[in-house]
Design a protein around this motif. Sequence first.
Motif, PDB file in Angstrom:
ATOM      1  N   GLU A  44      -0.738  11.752   3.963  1.00 46.14           N
ATOM      2  CA  GLU A  44      -0.767  10.309   3.722  1.00 46.14           C
ATOM      3  C   GLU A  44      -2.165   9.767   4.017  1.00 46.14           C
ATOM      4  OE1 GLU A  44       1.185   7.653   2.567  1.00 46.14           O
ATOM      5  OE2 GLU A  44      -0.613   6.533   3.141  1.00 46.14           O
ATOM      6  N   LYS A  52       4.232   0.338   2.836  1.00 46.96           N
ATOM      7  CA  LYS A  52       4.753  -0.569   1.807  1.00 46.96           C
ATOM      8  C   LYS A  52       6.221  -0.947   2.056  1.00 46.96           C
ATOM      9  CE  LYS A  52       3.310  -0.222  -2.487  1.00 46.96           C
ATOM     10  NZ  LYS A  52       3.200   0.338  -3.854  1.00 46.96           N
ATOM     11  N   GLU A 386       7.012   5.875  -8.190  1.00 45.20           N
ATOM     12  CA  GLU A 386       6.345   4.941  -9.098  1.00 45.20           C
ATOM     13  C   GLU A 386       5.187   5.555  -9.882  1.00 45.20           C
ATOM     14  OE1 GLU A 386       5.866   1.054  -7.182  1.00 45.20           O
ATOM     15  OE2 GLU A 386       4.107   0.771  -8.448  1.00 45.20           O
ATOM     16  N   LEU A 399      12.982   0.712  -5.730  1.00 39.44           N
ATOM     17  CA  LEU A 399      13.176   1.625  -4.590  1.00 39.44           C
ATOM     18  C   LEU A 399      14.286   2.628  -4.899  1.00 39.44           C
ATOM     19  CD1 LEU A 399      12.647  -0.627  -1.450  1.00 39.44           C
ATOM     20  CD2 LEU A 399      11.344   1.408  -2.082  1.00 39.44           C
TER      21      LEU A 399
HETATM   22  C1  LIG Z   1       5.437  -6.734  -1.761  1.00 34.98           C
HETATM   23  C2  LIG Z   1       6.380  -5.747  -2.408  1.00 34.98           C
HETATM   24  C3  LIG Z   1       7.754  -5.950  -2.293  1.00 34.98           C
HETATM   25  C4  LIG Z   1       8.623  -5.041  -2.909  1.00 34.98           C
HETATM   26  N1  LIG Z   1       9.965  -5.216  -2.715  1.00 34.98           N
HETATM   27  C5  LIG Z   1      10.830  -4.334  -3.265  1.00 34.98           C
HETATM   28  C6  LIG Z   1      12.230  -4.418  -2.994  1.00 34.98           C
HETATM   29  O1  LIG Z   1      12.686  -5.223  -2.157  1.00 34.98           O
HETATM   30  N2  LIG Z   1      13.053  -3.534  -3.649  1.00 34.98           N
HETATM   31  C7  LIG Z   1      12.586  -2.592  -4.509  1.00 34.98           C
HETATM   32  O2  LIG Z   1      13.380  -1.841  -5.086  1.00 34.98           O
HETATM   33  N3  LIG Z   1      11.263  -2.438  -4.732  1.00 34.98           N
HETATM   34  C8  LIG Z   1      10.374  -3.272  -4.116  1.00 34.98           C
HETATM   35  N4  LIG Z   1       9.028  -3.098  -4.316  1.00 34.98           N
HETATM   36  C9  LIG Z   1       8.558  -1.924  -5.115  1.00 34.98           C
HETATM   37  C10 LIG Z   1       8.672  -0.643  -4.269  1.00 34.98           C
HETATM   38  O3  LIG Z   1       8.146  -0.887  -2.988  1.00 34.98           O
HETATM   39  C11 LIG Z   1       7.928   0.520  -4.900  1.00 34.98           C
HETATM   40  O4  LIG Z   1       8.361   0.699  -6.230  1.00 34.98           O
HETATM   41  C12 LIG Z   1       8.149   1.803  -4.108  1.00 34.98           C
HETATM   42  O5  LIG Z   1       7.648   1.651  -2.790  1.00 34.98           O
HETATM   43  C13 LIG Z   1       7.492   2.994  -4.762  1.00 34.98           C
HETATM   44  O6  LIG Z   1       7.622   4.095  -3.898  1.00 34.98           O
HETATM   45  P1  LIG Z   1       6.629   5.344  -3.990  1.00 34.98           P
HETATM   46  O7  LIG Z   1       6.933   6.166  -2.781  1.00 34.98           O
HETATM   47  O8  LIG Z   1       6.711   5.934  -5.325  1.00 34.98           O
HETATM   48  O9  LIG Z   1       5.164   4.729  -3.868  1.00 34.98           O
HETATM   49  P2  LIG Z   1       4.525   3.857  -2.714  1.00 34.98           P
HETATM   50  O10 LIG Z   1       5.574   3.167  -1.936  1.00 34.98           O
HETATM   51  O11 LIG Z   1       3.487   3.036  -3.356  1.00 34.98           O
HETATM   52  O12 LIG Z   1       3.866   4.920  -1.749  1.00 34.98           O
HETATM   53  C14 LIG Z   1       2.798   5.736  -2.099  1.00 34.98           C
HETATM   54  C15 LIG Z   1       2.183   6.308  -0.826  1.00 34.98           C
HETATM   55  O13 LIG Z   1       1.174   7.245  -1.189  1.00 34.98           O
HETATM   56  C16 LIG Z   1       0.014   7.049  -0.403  1.00 34.98           C
HETATM   57  N5  LIG Z   1      -1.128   7.513  -1.198  1.00 34.98           N
HETATM   58  C17 LIG Z   1      -1.602   6.992  -2.360  1.00 34.98           C
HETATM   59  N6  LIG Z   1      -2.629   7.722  -2.825  1.00 34.98           N
HETATM   60  C18 LIG Z   1      -2.813   8.735  -1.936  1.00 34.98           C
HETATM   61  C19 LIG Z   1      -3.725   9.821  -1.863  1.00 34.98           C
HETATM   62  N7  LIG Z   1      -4.648  10.032  -2.818  1.00 34.98           N
HETATM   63  N8  LIG Z   1      -3.659  10.667  -0.815  1.00 34.98           N
HETATM   64  C20 LIG Z   1      -2.714  10.478   0.171  1.00 34.98           C
HETATM   65  N9  LIG Z   1      -1.830   9.474   0.147  1.00 34.98           N
HETATM   66  C21 LIG Z   1      -1.869   8.607  -0.896  1.00 34.98           C
HETATM   67  C22 LIG Z   1       0.013   5.554  -0.152  1.00 34.98           C
HETATM   68  O14 LIG Z   1      -0.772   5.213   0.987  1.00 34.98           O
HETATM   69  C23 LIG Z   1       1.497   5.254   0.021  1.00 34.98           C
HETATM   70  O15 LIG Z   1       1.901   5.397   1.371  1.00 34.98           O
HETATM   71  C24 LIG Z   1       8.114  -3.959  -3.682  1.00 34.98           C
HETATM   72  C25 LIG Z   1       6.740  -3.777  -3.775  1.00 34.98           C
HETATM   73  C26 LIG Z   1       5.877  -4.647  -3.144  1.00 34.98           C
HETATM   74  C27 LIG Z   1       4.396  -4.404  -3.241  1.00 34.98           C
END
Ligand SMILES: Cc1cc2nc3c(=O)[nH]c(=O)nc-3n(C[C@H](O)[C@H](O)[C@H](O)COP(=O)(O)OP(=O)(O)OC[C@H]3O[C@@H](n4cnc5c(N)ncnc54)[C@H](O)[C@@H]3O)c2cc1C
Length: 414
Positions: A44, A52, A386, A399
């Motif tokens: 991470e 997030k 995502e 989510l």
């Molecule tokens: C303000 C806000 C409110 C939201 N509310 C909701 C909600 O209530 N319900 C819902 O369904 N969705 C919600 N969403 C959308 C949801 O949060 C995301 O779709 C979801 O978190 C995506 O999950 P993920 O694990 O794919 O990516 P992310 O949650 O974006 O996590 C990606 C992780 O990868 C890490 N990372 C990135 N690049 C690198 C790299 N090169 N090397 C190492 N680490 C890296 C980042 O630091 C991060 O921790 C919300 C989003 C936001 C911004």
Amino acid sequence: MSKKFLRVAYEKYDVAVIGGCAAGMAAAINAKRRNPKLNIAIIEKLPRLGKKILATGNGRCNLTNLNAKCSDYKNSDFVLHALVAYGPDRVIGFFESMGLLTYNDSEGRVYPRSNMAASVLDALRFEVENLGIDVVCDTPVENVKKTDGGFILNGNIKCRKLLIATGGKASPSQGSDGSGYALASSLGHTVTKLYPSLVPLTVNGNVKSLKGVRARNVTLTLTNGKTVKTTSGELLFTENGISGIAAMELASKVGELLDDVKCKPFTEVDFLPDFSEKELVDYLLNIRKIKGNCPVDVLFTGVLPWAIGVEICKAMKLYKQDRLISSLSNTDVVQVAKKAKKYELEISGAKGFANAQVTSGGVSVSEINPETMESKLCKGLYFAGEIIDVDAGCGGFNLQWAFASGLLAGENIW
Ligand SMILES: Cc1cc2nc3c(=O)[nH]c(=O)nc-3n(C[C@H](O)[C@H](O)[C@H](O)COP(=O)(O)OP(=O)(O)OC[C@H]3O[C@@H](n4cnc5c(N)ncnc54)[C@H](O)[C@@H]3O)c2cc1C
């Protein structure tokens, strides 16, 4: 070089997960539960896992939606397998297995019983710890190389299998800065055009007088001559545009329309979708009867915020100080009713990724096996969350996708 970094320099993992948020943690937990012998690391870039998650659902984390179905998502065919294997009930069960209980509202949105997003994050990160999954924070992965035996990250972290769960480009202050797309591209993957989604829109024309005004349960229709998308829900006027769920859910389509310089996107607001035009005319004629000696600006106050009613009357040039409702002709009433059901705003843009909740676009679904989340192009490489070209509207759907695709990838990565 930090101590942590030196430690991993000599470590070889069975599985490395890049990105320690919703999808990455769900994947690592499922993989380790199914195959306890696997040596798994989450890499991470931020100092802590899951930043997030804390911001989601206004700090309450709307973690899934009971009504989630494939058609709620972009690339709905691709989503099918993950949603069948890990639908909302199984995501809720996954959290129950970590001691986190949930409740849902009347629209199927599921929240932790504590109403605290921190509880969701705690459940995940303590399970990561309990299972003995290595957590390597403060480590942005900047490059990845495919080798005969697997992958090498940043030139020194080796793994046999790799999961990229780095999220998209939305809300980069929470870690997702889009760097995962470059990693995917370097391994041969196509990244489709990216648009900020679930973000406020800006409009041409002055809406300042409505700033801060909310209309509950409106319908918005995005058009460029023909209907492109319809949404419903709350609308909130801002300094220079519109926000609220109904507006934000149009954002990714606005981005696509604005790429086409020939077309001007408009949104038609139906402030009273639960009234037919005739019902609204009848309602307003009755108001004229019972409130005829009141000023025109209160014509709509029985059904809409005062400021919106005033703007509707102004748009039809029926607003003048001291003008009484009784002075409105039948034609005026019909015209004003039509305006309330079709109030046009010219859209000039969508706010950028910094303000967006989600990215629309990502790693092409045609290059990923939907049954396993494994790359079709690069053996041993998986994607979840995502970063993939899948997104949906507000309500827990994004989510749900992150957890479902993460759990599915975790089941298959061993
Ligand atoms: C303000 C806000 C409110 C939201 N509310 C909701 C909600 O209530 N319900 C819902 O369904 N969705 C919600 N969403 C959308 C949801 O949060 C995301 O779709 C979801 O978190 C995506 O999950 P993920 O694990 O794919 O990516 P992310 O949650 O974006 O996590 C990606 C992780 O990868 C890490 N990372 C990135 N690049 C690198 C790299 N090169 N090397 C190492 N680490 C890296 C980042 O630091 C991060 O921790 C919300 C989003 C936001 C911004």
